[in-house]
Design a protein around this motif. Structure first.
Motif, PDB file in Angstrom:
ATOM      1  N   GLY A   1       0.860  -1.180   0.000  1.00 11.39           N
ATOM      2  CA  GLY A   1       0.000   0.000   0.000  1.00 11.39           C
ATOM      3  C   GLY A   1       0.892   1.224   0.000  1.00 11.39           C
ATOM      4  O   GLY A   1       2.117   1.117   0.168  1.00 11.39           O
ATOM      5  N   SER A   2       0.332   2.379  -0.186  1.00 15.19           N
ATOM      6  CA  SER A   2       1.171   3.584  -0.248  1.00 15.19           C
ATOM      7  C   SER A   2       0.918   4.490   0.955  1.00 15.19           C
ATOM      8  O   SER A   2      -0.211   4.621   1.418  1.00 15.19           O
ATOM      9  N   ILE A   3       1.999   5.067   1.462  1.00 11.06           N
ATOM     10  CA  ILE A   3       1.925   6.032   2.561  1.00 11.06           C
ATOM     11  C   ILE A   3       2.743   7.251   2.155  1.00 11.06           C
ATOM     12  O   ILE A   3       3.890   7.117   1.692  1.00 11.06           O
ATOM     13  N   GLN A   4       2.159   8.423   2.312  1.00  9.07           N
ATOM     14  CA  GLN A   4       2.845   9.671   1.945  1.00  9.07           C
ATOM     15  C   GLN A   4       4.020   9.932   2.898  1.00  9.07           C
ATOM     16  O   GLN A   4       3.959   9.577   4.085  1.00  9.07           O
ATOM     17  N   PRO A   5       5.104  10.544   2.384  1.00 10.91           N
ATOM     18  CA  PRO A   5       6.289  10.819   3.215  1.00 10.91           C
ATOM     19  C   PRO A   5       5.970  11.544   4.518  1.00 10.91           C
ATOM     20  O   PRO A   5       6.537  11.223   5.572  1.00 10.91           O
ATOM     21  N   GLN A   6       5.051  12.512   4.440  1.00 12.88           N
ATOM     22  CA  GLN A   6       4.685  13.266   5.644  1.00 12.88           C
ATOM     23  C   GLN A   6       4.049  12.341   6.684  1.00 12.88           C
ATOM     24  O   GLN A   6       4.315  12.445   7.887  1.00 12.88           O
ATOM     25  N   GLU A   7       3.223  11.410   6.204  1.00 13.06           N
ATOM     26  CA  GLU A   7       2.558  10.448   7.093  1.00 13.06           C
ATOM     27  C   GLU A   7       3.569   9.453   7.670  1.00 13.06           C
ATOM     28  O   GLU A   7       3.470   9.064   8.842  1.00 13.06           O
ATOM     29  N   ILE A   8       4.555   9.087   6.865  1.00 14.91           N
ATOM     30  CA  ILE A   8       5.617   8.196   7.369  1.00 14.91           C
ATOM     31  C   ILE A   8       6.356   8.855   8.530  1.00 14.91           C
ATOM     32  O   ILE A   8       6.601   8.236   9.570  1.00 14.91           O
ATOM     33  N   ASN A   9       6.683  10.144   8.366  1.00 10.68           N
ATOM     34  CA  ASN A   9       7.367  10.878   9.443  1.00 10.68           C
ATOM     35  C   ASN A   9       6.507  10.935  10.701  1.00 10.68           C
ATOM     36  O   ASN A   9       7.016  10.802  11.816  1.00 10.68           O
ATOM     37  N   ARG A  10       5.200  11.158  10.500  1.00 13.58           N
ATOM     38  CA  ARG A  10       4.285  11.222  11.658  1.00 13.58           C
ATOM     39  C   ARG A  10       4.250   9.876  12.386  1.00 13.58           C
ATOM     40  O   ARG A  10       4.351   9.817  13.618  1.00 13.58           O
ATOM     41  N   ILE A  11       4.117   8.785  11.608  1.00 13.87           N
ATOM     42  CA  ILE A  11       4.044   7.451  12.217  1.00 13.87           C
ATOM     43  C   ILE A  11       5.338   7.121  12.957  1.00 13.87           C
ATOM     44  O   ILE A  11       5.324   6.632  14.087  1.00 13.87           O
ATOM     45  N   ASN A  12       6.475   7.435  12.334  1.00 18.13           N
ATOM     46  CA  ASN A  12       7.774   7.123  12.949  1.00 18.13           C
ATOM     47  C   ASN A  12       8.065   7.949  14.197  1.00 18.13           C
ATOM     48  O   ASN A  12       8.986   7.622  14.956  1.00 18.13           O
ATOM     49  N   SER A  13       7.286   9.002  14.405  1.00 20.20           N
ATOM     50  CA  SER A  13       7.524   9.851  15.585  1.00 20.20           C
ATOM     51  C   SER A  13       6.520   9.586  16.708  1.00 20.20           C
ATOM     52  O   SER A  13       6.560  10.250  17.744  1.00 20.20           O
ATOM     53  N   LEU A  14       5.626   8.615  16.525  1.00 25.87           N
ATOM     54  CA  LEU A  14       4.651   8.301  17.579  1.00 25.87           C
ATOM     55  C   LEU A  14       5.377   7.725  18.790  1.00 25.87           C
ATOM     56  O   LEU A  14       6.145   6.772  18.684  1.00 25.87           O
ATOM     57  N   ILE A  15       5.131   8.322  19.947  1.00 27.54           N
ATOM     58  CA  ILE A  15       5.771   7.856  21.184  1.00 27.54           C
ATOM     59  C   ILE A  15       4.714   7.637  22.258  1.00 27.54           C
ATOM     60  O   ILE A  15       3.580   8.116  22.157  1.00 27.54           O
ATOM     61  N   VAL A  16       5.102   6.908  23.292  1.00 23.04           N
ATOM     62  CA  VAL A  16       4.225   6.688  24.439  1.00 23.04           C
ATOM     63  C   VAL A  16       5.013   7.081  25.693  1.00 23.04           C
ATOM     64  O   VAL A  16       6.211   6.834  25.786  1.00 23.04           O
ATOM     65  N   LYS A  17       4.325   7.721  26.636  1.00 26.57           N
ATOM     66  CA  LYS A  17       4.988   8.166  27.872  1.00 26.57           C
ATOM     67  C   LYS A  17       4.560   7.269  29.041  1.00 26.57           C
ATOM     68  O   LYS A  17       3.381   7.001  29.228  1.00 26.57           O
ATOM     69  N   ARG A  18       5.572   6.801  29.781  1.00 27.36           N
ATOM     70  CA  ARG A  18       5.315   6.060  31.017  1.00 27.36           C
ATOM     71  C   ARG A  18       6.079   6.781  32.117  1.00 27.36           C
ATOM     72  O   ARG A  18       7.280   6.633  32.234  1.00 27.36           O
ATOM     73  N   GLY A  19       5.340   7.587  32.894  1.00 25.93           N
ATOM     74  CA  GLY A  19       6.004   8.425  33.891  1.00 25.93           C
ATOM     75  C   GLY A  19       6.850   9.465  33.190  1.00 25.93           C
ATOM     76  O   GLY A  19       6.373  10.193  32.321  1.00 25.93           O
ATOM     77  N   LYS A  20       8.136   9.502  33.512  1.00 26.93           N
ATOM     78  CA  LYS A  20       9.047  10.460  32.873  1.00 26.93           C
ATOM     79  C   LYS A  20       9.708   9.883  31.629  1.00 26.93           C
ATOM     80  O   LYS A  20      10.403  10.579  30.904  1.00 26.93           O
ATOM     81  N   LYS A  21       9.504   8.585  31.383  1.00 29.66           N
ATOM     82  CA  LYS A  21      10.181   7.934  30.264  1.00 29.66           C
ATOM     83  C   LYS A  21       9.323   7.972  29.005  1.00 29.66           C
ATOM     84  O   LYS A  21       8.108   7.834  29.061  1.00 29.66           O
ATOM     85  N   GLU A  22       9.998   8.160  27.888  1.00 35.12           N
ATOM     86  CA  GLU A  22       9.339   8.106  26.582  1.00 35.12           C
ATOM     87  C   GLU A  22       9.924   6.952  25.789  1.00 35.12           C
ATOM     88  O   GLU A  22      11.118   6.678  25.857  1.00 35.12           O
ATOM     89  N   SER A  23       9.060   6.256  25.065  1.00 34.24           N
ATOM     90  CA  SER A  23       9.546   5.190  24.190  1.00 34.24           C
ATOM     91  C   SER A  23       8.673   5.142  22.941  1.00 34.24           C
ATOM     92  O   SER A  23       7.584   5.731  22.900  1.00 34.24           O
ATOM     93  N   ALA A  24       9.148   4.457  21.930  1.00 40.50           N
ATOM     94  CA  ALA A  24       8.398   4.344  20.680  1.00 40.50           C
ATOM     95  C   ALA A  24       7.053   3.669  20.940  1.00 40.50           C
ATOM     96  O   ALA A  24       6.981   2.662  21.640  1.00 40.50           O
TER      97      ALA A  24
END
Length: 364
Positions: free
Chosen positions: A168-191
């Motif tokens: 399927g196709s994903i636009q470059p801007q959307e790829i950047n958005r997806i690759n930058s999704l993070i989750v926060k657990r307390g003070k820690k951030e992870s992908a």
């Protein structure tokens, strides 16, 4: 001074406890004793930096021999020290710690290190009397302790990455958005790995298994079963795209989907059988980074140090119990995506790919 973590001290505890009990108790899939099934212990062998030592059980005395020296130690001493060490391990809150009273006793019996120097999977070597065959096999066991943090069965690495092609196709801007999704657990951030998988699917794309990242791991899997890479890739994908983490749940989900279109009209357990083979080979010798020959390193199986201090044996003689234990007490876990190079969309030769990682940990 000898210092170690709870898992390392558990190896010494297992040595003391088994010499005090004079027998190996067998366990079932629920980590409970199998009534009436025991192996009398004849001796325990240990390789130290200063030589090879035997701990032989004779009535109420342990004979410790190595080179010329022979020491006679009452079995009650091992029982007492096992109990003291169990309490010390349970009560200690430090990551690593020393137990001076136990260290003194260890040195008196030529036990000078926490980990016996041995091959990769064997932590303790025991000679037992097998009443069924009337033989005395020498068996190597890997020790897993419930007294500390749950241990891993299969360690994560780039070696355990699976590569999926994004169809399927994903636009470059959307790829950047997806690759930058993070989750926060307390003070820690992870992908946010599950969020990233979900976002790819929401872009009307599919993640189709391409190959295992490393050829040695891929070929090890094929050696166990030619379709094992495909089966594991489905289980890994389901872990990152659902709420399930226990291997039994993920296995059932895969079996229900039957992605390999096995003939299940007569309810053959294709997926369960193959995953049990995989877990057993991992437990007893297979490592993702080394060519697997099928020769078991831990020739006996596993010893489990329970929270209540019991030591249970899972033996490859009792293969069904061993396999059920492995399947029922493991889960998939998320390793560091930055360290192991997975969880980001990337492009190669005009195609988009996404790597997911396999790590298996014990639940207790």
């Amino acid at each position: 001074m000898i210092t170690g973590n709870k898992g390392e001290w558990s190896e010494i505890y297992a040595l003391f406890k088994l010499l005090g009990d004079k027998q190996l108790f067998l366990g079932n899939k629920d980590i409970e004793k199998l009534e009436g099934l025991v192996y009398p212990i004849i001796k325990i062998l240990r390789t130290e930096n200063n030589g090879n030592f035997e701990y032989s059980i004779q009535d109420e005395i342990i004979l410790v021999s190595g080179d010329e020296e022979v020491l006679k130690i009452p079995i009650s001493d091992f029982k007492d020290k096992a109990l003291s060490l169990l309490n010390a391990i349970k009560q200690n809150k430090e990551r690593t710690f020393s137990v001076p009273e136990i260290e003194e006793f260890m040195q008196s019996i030529n036990c000078i290190s926490l980990k016996a120097s041995s091959s990769a999977k064997t932590d303790i070597t025991i000679v037992v009397h097998d009443q069924r065959t009337n033989q005395q096999p020498t068996l190597g066991f890997s020790i897993k302790s419930q007294l500390g943090s749950p241990s891993t069965l299969l360690n994560a690495g780039k070696t355990t990455n699976f590569i999926y092609k994004i169809n399927g196709s994903i636009q470059p801007q959307e790829i950047n958005r997806i690759n930058s999704l993070i989750v926060k657990r307390g003070k820690k951030e992870s992908a946010d790995l599950k969020g990233r998988v979900k976002a790819i699917l929401q872009n009307n794309c599919s993640l189709d298994f391409y190959k295992a990242q490393k050829p040695i791991f891929s070929n090890n899997l094929v050696l166990i079963d030619s379709l094992l890479p495909e089966i594991l890739s489905q289980i890994v994908f389901d872990f990152y795209s659902s709420e399930f983490s226990h291997l039994t749940d993920l296995l059932n989900k895969t079996a229900d989907k039957n992605p390999l279109n096995y003939d299940i009209e007569n309810e053959h357990k294709f997926y369960e059988y193959k995953i049990k083979r995989f877990l057993t080979d991992v437990a007893l010798g297979m490592m993702p980074s080394q060519v697997w020959t099928g020769i078991y390193d831990a020739t006996g199986g596993y010893l489990i140090v329970k929270e209540n201090g019991d030591v249970l044996c899972y033996h490859i003689y009792n293969r069904n119990e061993f396999e059920d234990y492995l399947l029922n007490n493991t889960k998939l876990d998320t390793a560091s995506s930055s360290r192991h190079g997975f969880g980001e969309i990337y492009e190669e030769n005009g195609e988009l790919y996404f790597n997911l990682n396999l790590q298996i940990r014990f639940t207790k």
